[in-house]
Structure formats: C-alpha cells, structure tokens
Enzyme design. Structure first.
Site, short mmCIF file in Angstrom:
data_model
loop_
_atom_site.label_atom_id
_atom_site.label_comp_id
_atom_site.label_asym_id
_atom_site.label_seq_id
_atom_site.Cartn_x
_atom_site.Cartn_y
_atom_site.Cartn_z
N GLU A 1 1.33 -1.29 0.50
CA GLU A 1 0.45 0.09 0.42
C GLU A 1 0.99 0.94 -0.47
OE1 GLU A 1 -2.68 2.42 -0.60
OE2 GLU A 1 -3.50 0.59 -0.93
N CYS B 1 -13.13 4.05 0.54
CA CYS B 1 -13.71 4.12 2.04
C CYS B 1 -13.82 4.31 3.02
CB CYS B 1 -14.55 2.63 1.63
SG CYS B 1 -16.16 1.91 3.21
N CYS C 1 -16.79 6.34 2.01
CA CYS C 1 -18.14 6.00 3.09
C CYS C 1 -18.13 6.24 4.00
CB CYS C 1 -18.01 4.69 2.69
SG CYS C 1 -18.02 3.76 1.39
N LYS D 1 -17.83 10.12 4.97
CA LYS D 1 -18.72 10.49 4.43
C LYS D 1 -20.76 10.93 5.40
CE LYS D 1 -21.68 8.32 1.56
NZ LYS D 1 -21.68 7.49 0.50
N TYR E 1 -23.83 9.15 -7.81
CA TYR E 1 -24.75 9.17 -6.18
C TYR E 1 -23.58 9.85 -5.14
CZ TYR E 1 -21.45 6.05 -5.17
OH TYR E 1 -19.40 5.12 -5.13
N GLU F 1 -25.05 12.86 -2.69
CA GLU F 1 -24.87 12.98 -1.29
C GLU F 1 -24.42 14.33 -1.02
OE1 GLU F 1 -24.14 8.54 -0.58
OE2 GLU F 1 -22.77 9.02 -1.32
N ARG G 1 -12.39 -11.90 -0.82
CA ARG G 1 -12.69 -13.53 -0.16
C ARG G 1 -13.06 -14.66 -1.11
NH1 ARG G 1 -16.15 -10.97 5.02
NH2 ARG G 1 -14.65 -9.43 5.71
N HIS H 1 -47.14 -2.44 13.78
CA HIS H 1 -47.61 -1.00 13.27
C HIS H 1 -47.23 0.50 14.62
CE1 HIS H 1 -50.76 2.07 12.23
NE2 HIS H 1 -51.73 2.38 13.25
N GLU I 1 -44.11 -1.04 7.55
CA GLU I 1 -45.72 -1.54 7.84
C GLU I 1 -45.86 -1.32 6.08
OE1 GLU I 1 -49.10 -0.68 10.06
OE2 GLU I 1 -47.56 1.27 10.03
#
Length: 453
Positions: free
Chosen positions: A37, A45, A50, A53, A179, A183, A319, A435, A440
C-alpha cells in the site's frame, strides 16, 4: 536491488477493503501473503469515502432537523456548526479505523509493505529497490476521481479534498449527477451551504429507477438546492479565491466547486504493460466471473475492475478469490442481487431491477405508495417517503424493490435478504405489519398501480 529468496503465495497490490479482505482470508489458510500500500490502509471507503462521508452526513442531518423543525414541545437555542471541530473528530476516528486495519493484517500473518508496487512479470513485483517473487498477484488498487471532463476541471476539489475541509464554504457548485455528487450536495446543504448542482442529463442518478430519480429532484428542491439539468459545460476558471463555472447558459460564481463527475480505475503506473495486460475503455482491468485476468496467476477485484464499485462487493470478490485459490472452493459473486444505499436526503435503498429494466424482460405488476411519515408530518415537514415493488406477473416473484425516504438504507439490507431468497408478492402479503411504522407499508401494498411489459 534486492530479491526475496522465498516466494510468496500471494502479493496484493492495494490496501483497501477488497485487498485487505482477500489477503486476510488467504493467510487464514496458511498462505504466505504480502500486501503493498502506497498511502493509508483502508482505501477509499475508510479513509476518504463511505466512512467520513457518513460521519459528515450525521452532522448534516442534525442541522436539517434544527432548521426544518424540531418535534413539537422542544425549543433549542441557536446552534452553530464548526467544520474545524468536526474535522478534528473525524481525523481521530479515521486514524483509529486505520489502526484497526493494520492490526487485523498483522494478526492474520499478512506482511504489510509500504510503497508503490510495480508488476515486473506475472511472478514478480517490485517496491522501491526490493523485488519479490510470487505465485499469484492480486490487483486491488481501486479508483480515483476523473479530473478531465472539461477545461479547467482539474482545479476543482474532489470528495478527497472536501472531506478534509476545516472551513465550511458558503456557496458551492457541484458538478455531476451520480450518487457522490448528490450525497455531498445534500450534506453541504444540511450543514448550511448554498448549493447548486450541474449535470448534463435530464435527471440525476442515471441507472436508478425513474420513480426514485424524479422524486429525489423534488426532495432536493424542497431543501433549497438549485438543480441545473442539461448543462453544456464550457470551462472552470479560477477567480481570486473563488471559481467561475462557464456554461452555454451563462457564468456561475462559487466559493468552492466539487468535481463529482465520476471515478476511473487506478491502473496507471502498475506495470501492466510489462505483462501485456490491456485495460478497457475506462482503464478498467477486465476479468471473468472468478476475477481472473487474461494473464495466468494475475487477478483483480474491486473498483479497478469497474464491475460494481461498492465496498461490500470488493470484499466479497476478494474473499471469493482467496477461497477458490487456497481453500478449493468454486465461488463467484452475484452482482445482480446486491442491495445498495445512497445517502442523499432523503436516502435511497434499492435492490433488483428498475421498472425500466424489468419491463424489457417480463410482464410486471407495479405496486407503489407515497406518503408523509408520521414524524415528519407531526413536526411540520414536507418530505415524503416513496416505495415501489416490482413483481413478475407470471411467477409472482419480487424482481425489484426501491425506496426513497428515512431509514431506507436500513430497510433495504433486510429486504435484500428476501429478494435473494426469491420472495413472492404472496410472501409479502401474508406478513403481519408492524404498526405504527413506515416499514409496514411494504406488506400493505395491495393495489396494482399499473402493469407493464
């Protein structure tokens, strides 16, 4: 120049969600794994997407509540938002999360290498003056903002710089209709900025259900956000401390301009040419359903493949690859059943086909409702909640679920389970409602609004 004598089973380039997930899973099966890295662990993210944000979104929601009306009975003195204080708190939280990622890798037995990884061959990766041999290479380098959509756009801030602001800009121009653009437009408006959004199409959020797109435009206008559809962009000019956005319709002046025109896969400088790995039209690495590239032993997951650019998808792809390579599995990721959330105001939740997509594939029944939630109505607010259920007329199976309204991201996660299981409209109908709740309404949709397809 040094060369590692013992080869790795897997070298991962990129310390974002997909790369970290794949590295850890591979190591859990005894593989010798290194992860490279060049910046911070956690990727887009966690570090600049993410997570920060949503932290900013929480602050904006509180501001909107104060401005648009508290619940009857409450009185609150004038409140002020400090971007500097929020920035300090955000920085501490991101540092904490990055530390967790580092510890998870260490505890999993993954070797973390800081630096820029360059592929020298299908079995060699170089970082600085160190060359390492490996049986497999996984490219999980993510994506970066596009800065070249029109003249001068490179001067604008991206979401990276926006999330590092210490002073809230007063007048903001947002360029884009995806988005990320919407956003941040809602977040900045919630914090108190004047916000204008410019985009080339008739409606924002291309690819989303038309019912959602139209109602989000109405909802944003209610918040005081100015929308400029069908914009013909000409140039962005720096003017002193601010900017002039030049369009065919005129010039707009702003203190701050956000470039949210999209992201491109991070493939530059990786050495792909050294192994003859070509990229697609947007620079994406093309892979098959198993995340294999056209070069044996070289794989790619996440945003760099430009399949479905969502953090949980990158994790699942990473994964699955590790399971297949080191645990003898035959796993793929179904990109058609992924639930998504968009953190606009109000937020959006979606899973499955849009009405437009479904109508091209089968005859469908459309159920929908629109209402003002109890909490909103009681406090004098105007924002509505919208729900849509799309049903295959032949099989009664639910093929699309879409919502615009408070709590839709939370609801869509569980609705996504029903969708993945193949729930029918009859399954919804025989479920007893909770409710009073907005949720619902999903089990009380009885009237067919229209049939299409």
């Amino acid at each position: 120049m040094t060369t590692s004598s013992t080869p790795y089973d897997l070298i991962v380039i990129g310390g974002g969600s997909g790369g970290v997930a794949s590295a850890r899973r591979a190591a859990s099966y005894g593989a010798k794994v290194a992860l490279i890295e060049s910046s911070r662990l956690g990727g887009t993210c966690v570090i600049r997407g993410c997570v920060p944000k949503k932290l900013m979104m929480y602050a904006a929601q509180f501001g909107q509540t104060l401005r648009e009306g508290l619940q009857p009975g409450w009185q609150v003195a004038q409140a002020d938002f400090s971007m500097a204080q929020w920035q300090e708190a955000k920085g501490k939280e991101i540092d904490r999360l990055e530390g967790i990622y580092a510890r998870m890798l260490e505890n999993s037995g993954v070797e973390t290498i800081r630096g820029h990884g360059v592929i020298k061959s299908a079995t060699e990766v170089r970082v600085g003056d160190r060359t390492m041999s490996t049986q497999r290479i996984l490219i999980a380098s993510g994506a970066a903002p596009n800065r070249s959509a029109f003249e001068g756009l490179e001067q604008a801030a991206t979401s990276n710089e926006l999330l590092d602001l210490s002073v809230l800009p007063k007048k903001v121009g947002v360029i884009g209709a995806g988005y990320i653009a919407l956003e941040f437009a809602c977040i900045l408006r919630g914090l108190g900025s004047e916000v204008s959004v410019f985009y080339r199409g008739d409606l924002p959020l291309r690819g989303f259900d038309e019912g959602i797109r139209n109602r989000l435009v109405t909802a944003m206008a209610l918040q005081g956000i100015e929308l400029f559809p069908n914009t013909d962009f000409q140039a962005l000019r720096k003017q002193g401390e601010g900017f002039d956005l030049q369009t065919a319709a005129g010039v707009h002046a702003f203190d701050f301009v956000l470039n949210a025109t999209g992201r491109n896969p991070n493939t530059q400088g990786l050495g792909l040419e050294n192994i003859g790995l070509r990229t697609g039209p947007s620079g994406e690495i093309e892979v098959n359903k198993y995340s294999h590239t056209g070069i044996k032993g070289v794989y790619a997951v996440g945003d760099v493949t430009n399949r479905m650019n969502l953090t949980p998808v990158a994790i699942a792809e990473g994964r699955a690859l590790a399971e297949n390579e080191f645990n003898g599995k035959d796993m793929t990721v179904d990109h058609t059943s992924v639930s998504t959330a968009t953190f606009t105001s109000p937020p959006i939740g979606s899973v499955g086909l849009t009405e437009e997509q479904a109508a091209k594939q089968m005859p469908i029944r459309v159920y929908e409702t629109e209402f003002t939630p109890m909490k909103t109505k009681f406090s004098g607010g105007e924002q509505k909640t919208y729900m849509k259920l799309l049903v295959d007329d032949a099989t009664d199976r639910v093929v699309g679920i879409h919502m615009l309204g408070d709590d839709s991201p939370e609801m869509i996660q569980l609705l996504g389970v029903l969708y993945t299981m193949g729930a029918t409209k009859a399954d919804f109908d025989k479920t007893i409602a909770v409710h009073p709740s907005s949720a619902e309404e999903w089990v009380l949709l009885r009237e067919v609004i229209r049939r299409v397809g």
